[in-house]
Design a protein around this motif. Structure first.
Motif, PDB file in Angstrom:
ATOM      1  N   THR A  54      12.021   6.170  -0.900  1.00 21.32           N
ATOM      2  CA  THR A  54      10.574   5.979  -0.234  1.00 21.32           C
ATOM      3  C   THR A  54      10.446   4.493  -0.758  1.00 21.32           C
ATOM      4  N   ALA A  57      12.144   1.384  -0.182  1.00 25.10           N
ATOM      5  CA  ALA A  57      11.890   0.563   1.098  1.00 25.10           C
ATOM      6  C   ALA A  57       9.862  -0.184   1.813  1.00 25.10           C
ATOM      7  N   ASP A  58       9.499   0.178   0.900  1.00 28.10           N
ATOM      8  CA  ASP A  58       8.161   0.051   0.527  1.00 28.10           C
ATOM      9  C   ASP A  58       7.422  -0.486  -0.586  1.00 28.10           C
ATOM     10  N   ARG A  59       7.511  -2.080  -0.863  1.00 23.21           N
ATOM     11  CA  ARG A  59       6.792  -3.343  -1.200  1.00 23.21           C
ATOM     12  C   ARG A  59       5.362  -2.281  -2.082  1.00 23.21           C
ATOM     13  N   ALA A  60       4.359  -1.486  -1.973  1.00 22.10           N
ATOM     14  CA  ALA A  60       3.728  -1.220  -1.917  1.00 22.10           C
ATOM     15  C   ALA A  60       3.736  -0.279  -3.012  1.00 22.10           C
ATOM     16  N   TYR A  61       4.825   0.648  -3.135  1.00 23.76           N
ATOM     17  CA  TYR A  61       5.069   1.117  -4.632  1.00 23.76           C
ATOM     18  C   TYR A  61       5.587   0.907  -5.580  1.00 23.76           C
ATOM     19  N   ASP A  62       5.903  -0.742  -5.781  1.00 32.26           N
ATOM     20  CA  ASP A  62       6.709  -1.316  -6.567  1.00 32.26           C
ATOM     21  C   ASP A  62       5.661  -1.055  -8.350  1.00 32.26           C
TER      22      ASP A  62
END
Length: 208
Positions: A54, A57-62
């Motif tokens: 993930t 896939a989720d830019r919140a984790y960048d």
């Protein structure tokens, strides 16, 4: 830009550990004491990353992924020592790997565009990673210290069948049929070193 990294864990007599200490120990301490490194460790400890599939896939984790990958990549000071930058007379191949040619006394994980320590730490999580001596894959211990810390390493890297299935699912590296996983090789070498009365030298570095 591509890169190749390596993580090696090798056992040596205490005389070799004593020879390595003046070069490697200050570099290890410097990498561990860096305020940014400590901050990244605490951030990961407070909020371990989710399933690696993930991550992008989720830019919140960048930001968290970038911080964790920076934390677990080769430390600047140890990397420079191992590559002969700090001291041109010293190099990991000549001074750590070649003196101990017996494969039973060594684990080496080499990867393109990835880091073995990153894969291991993500797979086991911060609580287990905190049990491992040294700093983010870099370790230098005498035989007595290896024996004393073996119980911690065993607690960090011994898994039930269910735990092993979860850990291997989170190990991001792909292995060939003859490659030893990062969840297996380190504990094998630690146990062998403790039984033989040898010290441990572990280093993470860029080799290309």
């Amino acid at each position: 830009m591509g890169f190749t990294s390596a993580w090696s864990i090798s056992s040596h007599p205490d005389s070799t550990i004593a020879e390595l200490t003046p070069r490697l120990a200050p570099a290890l301490r410097a990498d561990r004491a860096h305020p940014a490194a400590r901050s990244r460790w605490e951030a990961w400890r407070r909020a371990p990353l989710p399933d690696h599939r993930t991550w992008y896939a989720d830019r919140a984790y960048d930001a968290a992924v970038d911080s964790f990958r920076t934390l677990t990549r080769p430390g600047e000071h140890v990397d420079e020592v191992c590559n002969g930058i700090t001291d041109p007379a010293f190099h990991v191949m000549d001074d750590i790997w070649e003196p101990e040619p017996d494969a039973a006394d060594m684990f080496v994980s080499v990867h393109r565009k990835d880091y073995a320590v990153t894969a291991l730490f993500h797979a086991v999580g911060p609580a287990r990673a905190a049990l491992l001596p040294g700093w983010c894959g870099n370790v230098l211990l005498t035989a007595a210290e290896v024996r004393r810390r073996l119980p911690d390493v065993e607690r960090a890297l011994t898994f039930t069948r269910e735990e092993r299935a979860r850990v291997r699912d989170q190990d991001r590296l792909d292995y060939g049929c003859r490659d030893e996983p990062v969840t297996d090789g380190p504990l094998r070498v630690w146990r062998s070193a403790a039984a033989a009365g040898r010290g441990i030298c572990a280093v993470a570095l860029h080799i290309d």
